[in-house]
Design a protein around this motif. Structure first.
Motif, short mmCIF file in Angstrom:
data_model
loop_
_atom_site.label_atom_id
_atom_site.label_comp_id
_atom_site.label_asym_id
_atom_site.label_seq_id
_atom_site.Cartn_x
_atom_site.Cartn_y
_atom_site.Cartn_z
N GLY A 1 0.82 -1.20 0.00
CA GLY A 1 0.00 0.00 0.00
C GLY A 1 0.84 1.24 0.00
O GLY A 1 1.67 1.43 0.88
N GLY A 2 0.64 2.02 -1.00
CA GLY A 2 1.31 3.30 -1.06
C GLY A 2 0.36 4.42 -0.71
O GLY A 2 0.74 5.58 -0.68
N ARG A 3 -0.88 4.06 -0.43
CA ARG A 3 -1.87 5.08 -0.07
C ARG A 3 -1.93 5.22 1.43
O ARG A 3 -1.67 4.29 2.18
CB ARG A 3 -3.24 4.71 -0.62
CG ARG A 3 -3.30 4.75 -2.12
CD ARG A 3 -4.72 4.55 -2.60
NE ARG A 3 -4.78 4.46 -4.04
CZ ARG A 3 -4.90 5.51 -4.83
NH1 ARG A 3 -4.98 6.72 -4.33
NH2 ARG A 3 -4.94 5.35 -6.14
N PHE A 4 -2.33 6.39 1.86
CA PHE A 4 -2.39 6.74 3.28
C PHE A 4 -3.25 5.73 4.05
O PHE A 4 -2.82 5.21 5.09
CB PHE A 4 -2.96 8.15 3.43
CG PHE A 4 -2.89 8.69 4.81
CD1 PHE A 4 -1.78 9.41 5.23
CD2 PHE A 4 -3.93 8.50 5.70
CE1 PHE A 4 -1.71 9.91 6.52
CE2 PHE A 4 -3.87 9.00 6.99
CZ PHE A 4 -2.75 9.71 7.39
N VAL A 5 -4.43 5.43 3.57
CA VAL A 5 -5.34 4.52 4.27
C VAL A 5 -4.75 3.12 4.37
O VAL A 5 -4.82 2.48 5.42
CB VAL A 5 -6.72 4.49 3.57
CG1 VAL A 5 -7.60 3.41 4.13
CG2 VAL A 5 -7.40 5.83 3.68
N ASN A 6 -4.15 2.65 3.30
CA ASN A 6 -3.54 1.31 3.32
C ASN A 6 -2.40 1.25 4.33
O ASN A 6 -2.25 0.25 5.04
CB ASN A 6 -3.03 0.92 1.94
CG ASN A 6 -4.14 0.80 0.92
OD1 ASN A 6 -5.31 0.80 1.26
ND2 ASN A 6 -3.77 0.71 -0.34
N LEU A 7 -1.58 2.29 4.38
CA LEU A 7 -0.48 2.33 5.35
C LEU A 7 -1.01 2.37 6.78
O LEU A 7 -0.49 1.70 7.66
CB LEU A 7 0.43 3.53 5.08
CG LEU A 7 1.28 3.45 3.82
CD1 LEU A 7 1.94 4.80 3.54
CD2 LEU A 7 2.32 2.36 3.94
N THR A 8 -2.06 3.15 7.01
CA THR A 8 -2.65 3.23 8.34
C THR A 8 -3.12 1.86 8.80
O THR A 8 -2.84 1.45 9.93
CB THR A 8 -3.85 4.21 8.34
OG1 THR A 8 -3.40 5.48 7.91
CG2 THR A 8 -4.45 4.35 9.72
N HIS A 9 -3.80 1.14 7.93
CA HIS A 9 -4.33 -0.18 8.29
C HIS A 9 -3.24 -1.24 8.43
O HIS A 9 -3.26 -2.03 9.37
CB HIS A 9 -5.39 -0.63 7.30
CG HIS A 9 -6.63 0.20 7.36
ND1 HIS A 9 -7.38 0.34 8.51
CD2 HIS A 9 -7.24 0.95 6.42
CE1 HIS A 9 -8.41 1.14 8.27
NE2 HIS A 9 -8.35 1.53 7.01
N LEU B 1 -0.04 -0.91 9.11
CA LEU B 1 0.89 -0.66 10.20
C LEU B 1 0.21 -0.50 11.55
O LEU B 1 0.85 -0.62 12.59
CB LEU B 1 1.72 0.60 9.91
CG LEU B 1 2.66 0.52 8.71
CD1 LEU B 1 3.28 1.88 8.43
CD2 LEU B 1 3.74 -0.52 8.95
N GLY B 2 -1.08 -0.18 11.54
CA GLY B 2 -1.77 0.05 12.80
C GLY B 2 -1.33 1.34 13.48
O GLY B 2 -1.27 1.43 14.70
N VAL B 3 -1.04 2.33 12.69
CA VAL B 3 -0.55 3.61 13.17
C VAL B 3 -1.68 4.63 13.14
O VAL B 3 -2.59 4.53 12.32
CB VAL B 3 0.65 4.08 12.31
CG1 VAL B 3 0.27 4.24 10.87
CG2 VAL B 3 1.26 5.35 12.84
N SER B 4 -1.62 5.61 14.05
CA SER B 4 -2.64 6.66 14.04
C SER B 4 -2.44 7.56 12.82
O SER B 4 -1.34 7.67 12.27
CB SER B 4 -2.56 7.50 15.32
OG SER B 4 -1.43 8.33 15.30
#
Length: 178
Positions: free
Chosen positions: A25-33, A35-38
């Motif tokens: 995932g190079g998209r913000f939402v994909n990275l958030t999910h 990695l489990g990061v805020s």
């Protein structure tokens, strides 16, 4: 050394580089999910990585408000992936992603005293360095030895797993920032 310390100042910088390399995932939402990061932590990390020139927005893809991010150096992403995999294999991901753990570990490939570490890491406080050394010793990544000399001295050195981790961290640190 300061380049690695600047990179790991942002806890999520190395995992973001690794995820971009893995292509999950190079998209913000994909990275958030993944990695489990805020959202706020990820926003700060992406801003830092973009300003440092380690990642860039994909200019030809996606909506301007939902950008996709790309690595500027694929080798850096590969090295970050190796580092995060090694952290996971050793079971020390949380410890390894703390601000001073990896910079301290890379300095301990040769035996050093506390004062030598303080000089090599000028921005670290004595308390932060003490806590880092205790955490690294508890995780069996370094050894602490009190010499028989007078006056006694305490020296620190990496163990075999710590040395593997230090070498992987050094590769990431050498590639990342000017």
């Amino acid at each position: 050394m300061s380049t690695l310390a600047r990179l790991v100042h942002f806890r999520w910088a190395v995992p973001v580089l690794a995820e971009l390399h893995r292509g999950r995932g190079g998209r913000f939402v994909n990275l958030t999910h993944s990695l489990g990061v805020s959202r706020e932590s990820l926003r700060r990390t992406l801003t830092f990585l973009t300003e440092a020139g380690l990642i860039q927005r994909n200019p030809g893809k996606g909506h301007p408000l939902r950008p996709e991010y790309l690595l500027t150096d694929p080798q850096l992403g590969a090295d970050a992936a190796v580092l995060t995999d090694l952290l996971a294999d050793l079971g020390v991901t949380d410890l390894g992603l703390k601000k001073w753990s990896l910079p301290t570990l890379t300095l301990l490939t040769e035996q050093r005293r506390f004062s030598e570490l303080r000089r090599a890491l000028p921005d670290v406080t004595p308390r932060a360095l003490t806590l880092t050394l205790k955490d690294l010793e508890a995780a069996a990544l370094i050894t602490r030895t009190v010499t028989d000399a007078y006056p006694p001295a305490t020296v620190y050195r990496t163990t075999t797993p710590g040395l593997q981790l230090a070498r992987a961290a050094q590769k990431v640190g050498m590639m990342c920032l000017p």
